[in-house]
Design a protein around this motif. Sequence first.
Motif, PDB file in Angstrom:
ATOM      1  N   GLY A  14       0.824  -1.214   0.000  1.00 57.47           N
ATOM      2  CA  GLY A  14       0.000   0.000   0.000  1.00 57.47           C
ATOM      3  C   GLY A  14       0.853   1.256   0.000  1.00 57.47           C
ATOM      4  O   GLY A  14       0.605   2.194  -0.762  1.00 57.47           O
ATOM      5  N   ASP A  84      -2.401  -3.403  -6.189  1.00 54.67           N
ATOM      6  CA  ASP A  84      -1.782  -3.740  -4.902  1.00 54.67           C
ATOM      7  C   ASP A  84      -2.579  -4.888  -4.284  1.00 54.67           C
ATOM      8  O   ASP A  84      -3.731  -4.725  -3.935  1.00 54.67           O
ATOM      9  CB  ASP A  84      -1.766  -2.442  -4.084  1.00 54.67           C
ATOM     10  N   ARG A 129      -4.668  -2.370  11.892  1.00 54.67           N
ATOM     11  CA  ARG A 129      -5.670  -1.783  11.000  1.00 54.67           C
ATOM     12  C   ARG A 129      -7.088  -2.167  11.419  1.00 54.67           C
ATOM     13  O   ARG A 129      -8.038  -1.474  11.138  1.00 54.67           O
ATOM     14  CB  ARG A 129      -5.391  -2.301   9.588  1.00 54.67           C
TER      15      ARG A 129
HETATM   16 MG    MG Z   1      -2.177  -3.029   1.913  1.00 51.80          MG
END
Ligand code: MG
Length: 199
Positions: A14, A84, A129
Amino acid sequence: MRLLLIGAPGAGKGTQAEKLSARFNIAHISSGDLLREHVRDQTSLGQRIKSYVDAGDLVPDALVMDMLRKPVVAASEAGGYVLDGFPRTVDQAKAAFEVANRLGVEVQAAVHLYVPDRELIRRLLARSRGSDDTEDVIAHRLEVYQQMTMPLLEYYANREWMFSVDGTRTPDEVHEAIVSRLEKLAAFDTTEERDAASA
Ligand code: MG
Ligand code: AP5
């Protein structure tokens, strides 16, 4: 410019995709970000895939392909993309190649970011995350990467448009290493891409 970024969870896909997207004025398309948006928005796709994403398992190929087709084709027409997190299996790579080949938008370079497991785990635990960044799920994601995605690296190994970059340096250093490798590929003239981006 049409690029793929392949790497383990936490390898910096990312981070590097954002930098490449800004540098070459191409779309950043992250399969994981799109899947998480569907889960967050509780779309019908989101409801079907939530358990896979939460467990760190791969979402079934057909669902991922269906989700990506439109944005990838649109980005190809608009100047390119950096993908990605896709493809992640040999089957995804074969299916994507068939579609891209038919449309004349085959990938021009695949970048493999490599980072040792210990550093991957450190990065992911430091970030957290959401549901898939717990210690257990991170361990499982790394296993899934070894079992499902490492064979993809072997499958691509002899392609002249595939290369590996040490992902343990700073994000800017990794970015410059990727760009310098891209500049050596015959497939595109990065100066021209930059001129087009700033025009
Ligand atoms: Mg990522
Ligand atoms: P996805 O969202 O792709 O997650 P992932 O592969 O597990 O990787 P991450 O996004 O966690 O890491 P990253 O490589 O992007 O690194 P980042 O730049 O964030 O997939 C999630 C889930 O979606 C999968 O488990 C699966 O369920 C599903 N899925 C997605 N694609 C699929 C597909 N094709 N098929 C089937 N299922 C699919 O960096 C990580 C951290 O490290 C950050 O905090 C960052 O700041 C830091 N960092 C980055 N670079 C550096 C550096 N050079 N030095 C120090 N720190 C750094």
